[in-house]
Design an enzyme around this catalytic site. Structure first.
Site, PDB file in Angstrom:
ATOM      1  N   PRO A  10      39.542  22.266  12.524  1.00 13.34           N
ATOM      2  CG  PRO A  10      38.717  20.333  13.519  1.00 13.34           C
ATOM      3  CD  PRO A  10      39.325  21.665  13.853  1.00 13.34           C
ATOM      4  CG  ASN A  11      36.549  19.076   8.811  1.00  9.69           C
ATOM      5  OD1 ASN A  11      37.149  18.427   7.957  1.00  9.69           O
ATOM      6  ND2 ASN A  11      36.212  18.559   9.982  1.00  9.69           N
ATOM      7  NE  ARG A  18      32.508  21.315   7.619  1.00  6.21           N
ATOM      8  CZ  ARG A  18      32.696  21.647   8.877  1.00  6.21           C
ATOM      9  NH1 ARG A  18      33.291  22.789   9.182  1.00  6.21           N
ATOM     10  NH2 ARG A  18      32.331  20.853   9.833  1.00  6.21           N
ATOM     11  CE1 TYR A  23      29.542  25.039  10.213  1.00 13.57           C
ATOM     12  CE2 TYR A  23      29.497  23.276   8.581  1.00 13.57           C
ATOM     13  CZ  TYR A  23      29.503  23.695   9.892  1.00 13.57           C
ATOM     14  OH  TYR A  23      29.460  22.774  10.901  1.00 13.57           O
ATOM     15  CG  ASN A  74      34.783  28.045  14.171  1.00 12.37           C
ATOM     16  OD1 ASN A  74      34.627  27.032  14.850  1.00 12.37           O
ATOM     17  ND2 ASN A  74      33.983  28.374  13.176  1.00 12.37           N
ATOM     18  CB  ALA A  77      34.706  18.641  15.309  1.00 12.89           C
ATOM     19  CG  HIS A  80      31.392  19.854  19.861  1.00 10.14           C
ATOM     20  ND1 HIS A  80      30.699  20.913  20.389  1.00 10.14           N
ATOM     21  CD2 HIS A  80      31.425  20.063  18.506  1.00 10.14           C
ATOM     22  CE1 HIS A  80      30.319  21.723  19.389  1.00 10.14           C
ATOM     23  NE2 HIS A  80      30.754  21.221  18.242  1.00 10.14           N
ATOM     24  CG  ASP A  87      44.097  21.131  29.788  1.00 10.53           C
ATOM     25  OD1 ASP A  87      43.144  21.664  30.398  1.00 10.53           O
ATOM     26  OD2 ASP A  87      44.424  19.939  29.955  1.00 10.53           O
ATOM     27  CD  GLU A  98      33.361  28.094  22.337  1.00 14.59           C
ATOM     28  OE1 GLU A  98      33.653  28.294  23.550  1.00 14.59           O
ATOM     29  OE2 GLU A  98      32.608  27.174  21.959  1.00 14.59           O
ATOM     30  CG  HIS A 100      30.748  27.538  17.649  1.00 16.68           C
ATOM     31  ND1 HIS A 100      31.649  26.569  17.301  1.00 16.68           N
ATOM     32  CD2 HIS A 100      30.882  27.747  18.978  1.00 16.68           C
ATOM     33  CE1 HIS A 100      32.297  26.182  18.385  1.00 16.68           C
ATOM     34  NE2 HIS A 100      31.865  26.881  19.421  1.00 16.68           N
ATOM     35  CB  ILE A 101      29.923  29.621  11.067  1.00 18.85           C
ATOM     36  CG1 ILE A 101      31.371  30.108  10.938  1.00 18.85           C
ATOM     37  CG2 ILE A 101      29.069  30.071   9.888  1.00 18.85           C
ATOM     38  CD1 ILE A 101      32.176  29.375   9.867  1.00 18.85           C
ATOM     39  CB  SER A 102      26.206  26.472  12.470  1.00 19.02           C
ATOM     40  OG  SER A 102      26.980  25.668  13.346  1.00 19.02           O
ATOM     41  NE  ARG A 107      24.957  21.995  12.788  1.00 20.80           N
ATOM     42  CZ  ARG A 107      26.190  21.933  12.272  1.00 20.80           C
ATOM     43  NH1 ARG A 107      27.068  22.907  12.522  1.00 20.80           N
ATOM     44  NH2 ARG A 107      26.537  20.917  11.512  1.00 20.80           N
ATOM     45  NE  ARG A 111      27.071  19.429  14.564  1.00 19.99           N
ATOM     46  CZ  ARG A 111      28.162  19.024  13.885  1.00 19.99           C
ATOM     47  NH1 ARG A 111      29.335  19.538  14.157  1.00 19.99           N
ATOM     48  NH2 ARG A 111      28.070  18.110  12.932  1.00 19.99           N
TER      49      ARG A 111
END
Ligand code: DQA
Length: 145
Positions: A10-11, A18, A23, A74, A77, A80, A87, A98, A100-102, A107, A111
């Protein structure tokens, strides 16, 4: 030819717009074009992004019926929050990395926990867009060994 599915949660359709201080300014389309253009030889990429958890889970389930050798995800959210996403990834045989850009660990505390990391082949955080490239390289090495 091995097939790797690159999933964004999402996002992440808003990449480039954003919170660019976190990001960056690269759009999702630019990221996908760049990954396709520079994919390791012998690797074919497919892409999917959704803001809807059920759609993402359905997409992961389809891996059971198609020749997908690995997943880069990625989860945004959902990392978390989503036991359901964990599953789904457990249910399919393909190894996943997995991304994550950041640097999520630098943070907010919410997170810092991932529902996915302990079943991932690898976790890449804080490397910006390059993290996706590192994830593809990691999966490629794994597929060759
Ligand atoms: C993110 C980190 C998550 O905490 C956040 O919810 C995202 C993006 C990252 O790429 O750094 O949407 O996964």
């Amino acid at each position: 030819m091995s097939k790797i599915l690159v999933l964004n949660g999402p996002n992440l359709n808003l990449l480039g717009l954003r919170e660019p201080d976190i990001y960056g300014t690269t759009t999702l389309q630019e990221l996908e074009n760049n990954l396709s253009a520079n994919a390791p030889s012998g690797i074919a990429l497919a892409f999917f992004q959704s803001n809807h958890e059920g759609q993402m889970i359905d997409r992961i389930h389809r891996v059971m019926d198609e020749p997908v050798d690995g997943i880069v995800i990625n989860p945004g959210a959902w990392t978390h929050t989503s036991v359901a996403l964990r599953d789904a990834l457990s249910a399919v045989a393909a190894p996943f990395v997995e991304v994550h850009i950041s640097n999520v660990h630098a943070r907010e505390p919410f997170r810092h926990h991932s529902h996915l990391s302990n079943i991932a082949l690898a976790v890449i955080v804080g490397c910006g867009m390059q993290g996706y490239t590192f994830a593809l390289e990691t999966l490629n090495q794994r597929l060759k060994s």
